[in-house]
Design an enzyme around this catalytic site. Sequence first.
Site, short mmCIF file in Angstrom:
data_model
loop_
_atom_site.label_atom_id
_atom_site.label_comp_id
_atom_site.label_asym_id
_atom_site.label_seq_id
_atom_site.Cartn_x
_atom_site.Cartn_y
_atom_site.Cartn_z
N LYS A 18 28.24 8.63 -2.38
CA LYS A 18 28.18 9.52 -3.83
C LYS A 18 29.23 10.43 -3.16
O LYS A 18 30.29 10.84 -4.39
CB LYS A 18 26.99 9.87 -4.35
CG LYS A 18 26.96 10.84 -4.82
CD LYS A 18 25.55 10.60 -5.87
CE LYS A 18 24.92 11.55 -5.49
NZ LYS A 18 24.66 13.12 -6.03
N ASP A 324 20.45 16.84 2.17
CA ASP A 324 20.30 16.03 1.01
C ASP A 324 18.83 15.23 1.64
O ASP A 324 18.27 14.06 0.58
CB ASP A 324 21.77 15.28 0.55
CG ASP A 324 22.11 15.79 -0.47
OD1 ASP A 324 21.37 17.21 -1.17
OD2 ASP A 324 23.17 15.31 -1.01
N ARG A 402 16.25 12.10 -6.12
CA ARG A 402 16.01 11.92 -4.21
C ARG A 402 14.50 12.24 -4.30
O ARG A 402 13.64 11.97 -3.40
CB ARG A 402 16.31 13.11 -3.84
CG ARG A 402 18.66 12.52 -3.37
CD ARG A 402 19.21 13.19 -2.34
NE ARG A 402 20.37 13.47 -2.67
CZ ARG A 402 21.13 12.27 -2.75
NH1 ARG A 402 20.55 11.34 -1.88
NH2 ARG A 402 22.75 12.95 -2.58
C1 S3P Z 1 26.87 17.98 -2.24
C2 S3P Z 1 27.06 18.78 -1.88
C3 S3P Z 1 25.66 19.47 -1.57
C4 S3P Z 1 25.07 18.78 -1.68
C5 S3P Z 1 25.71 17.78 -2.96
C6 S3P Z 1 26.78 16.92 -2.94
C7 S3P Z 1 29.28 17.34 -2.32
O1 S3P Z 1 25.61 20.52 -2.72
O2 S3P Z 1 23.48 19.16 -1.61
O3 S3P Z 1 24.29 16.38 -3.28
O4 S3P Z 1 29.16 16.49 -2.69
O5 S3P Z 1 29.55 18.76 -1.95
P1 S3P Z 1 25.86 22.13 -2.50
O6 S3P Z 1 27.80 21.85 -2.09
O7 S3P Z 1 25.77 22.87 -3.60
O8 S3P Z 1 25.49 22.82 -1.26
#
Ligand code: S3P
Length: 443
Positions: A18, A324, A402
């Site tokens: 994703k 995550d 999740r």
């Molecule tokens: C993501 C970064 C993370 C993660 C999110 C996806 C990304 O968040 O928890 O599911 O794709 O850059 P944060 O940047 O808020 O840590």
Amino acid sequence: MIQPARLVTGGLAVPGDKSISHRLAILAALAEGASEIVNYSPAADCESTLGCLRRLGVKADAEEAAQGASRTVRIRGGGLDGWKKPSRVLDAGNSGTTMRLLTGALAGQSFNSKLTGDDSLRRRPMRRVIAPLEQMGARIRAAGDGPGGGGYAPLEITGTPLGPIEYALPMASAQVKSAILLAGMFASGATTVVEPVRTRDHTEIALAQFGATLRRDHLRIEIGGRPRLEARQIAVPGDLSSAVFFLAAASILPGSKLLLLGVGMNPTRSAVLDFLVQIGASIRVARLEERSGELVGDLEVAGQDAGRLRGGKIGGADVARLIDELPMLAALAPYTEQGIEIREAQELRLKESDRITVLAENLRRMGARVKEYPDGMRVGGRAEADGARLRGAEVDPQGDHRMAMALAIAALGAEGESTIRGAECVTVSYPKFFEDLEAVLQR
Ligand code: S3P
């Protein structure tokens, strides 16, 4: 409704990553020419990104593959200045990545735009991207602004020329880092971001693939202004954050054996593998190779007899590398001997739900011993429960994908049936989760 299962067996290709899919779509839309993204994530979140790009005048077509598992998305970009003023508001749905990354890419445009999202996303903090972008000269109006304002969506962005900055990130966030790097491409010079700890580097890898000028020195990343991005054909690895549910299922059900094919193994994302192996899980990586800058491999996981998973503690710089996956690790803790303690993970409270509270509430309903901390939680293991198993219960993931998947896996090893309310929220990252799970379950 989830019935307990005996074990899981077989092979599975989890959907495309994703996080990587969002980045490739946005960069393809800023590149010159037709890009092709193979194995683009079927997640509703990644659909939200495509929907926003289409409203910006970008042509993006998705084509389902024969078995419906992998899909190819073709995106025709018109270069950095190819986007058009959207006639309607851009809807990021449930996707924090869509909103934060697009805010960065829209700040330096020659037109105005407005971004919104669902109830959950409109409660998530956007000040963290607005603050650095404002330093670059961006003009962004958020709901709840004003003295002590929270900075929540909807965001109204007045496109304006940007200047380069050097910015030390106050929190470990790949989304904030990425928003600044994307905005940096529209700035009049080189922009630098310094991270407090290493976070996922998919944006940096993708930028390099599309031909941006990027320099990295440990925690410091510099991007040159006004690069010319070239269209590319790139395949997306399987999502390790989706694979983790199957790794956990196999690990807690003795006799299980699963092969997960083509999973992304980027070291800034893979701390969950290190942790699982460290607490006694049996996971083998086969056929590791690099594809378009990302590490990809097959994972073989075998079930462990009760008492073989030891449990342990997670904190510090590791947290960003498995943020995550923490819901699954918390829900796996009752199946370990000593339980699992998660600390320095206050960011979990700012995700699609307050993941610490929602996990604590639901795992308690299933009979787990949970202690909540401001920055994490401790979930007791078998020793604390005198060997008693979790019991099936009615749980409520509060619309957080999740949570729903982590609780579903915990329910597989429980005594009695469980019901997950609003389980369809899994579409946010993994629309066919329950079908894929059913296909590997042996009852
Ligand atoms: C993501 C970064 C993370 C993660 C999110 C996806 C990304 O968040 O928890 O599911 O794709 O850059 P944060 O940047 O808020 O840590």
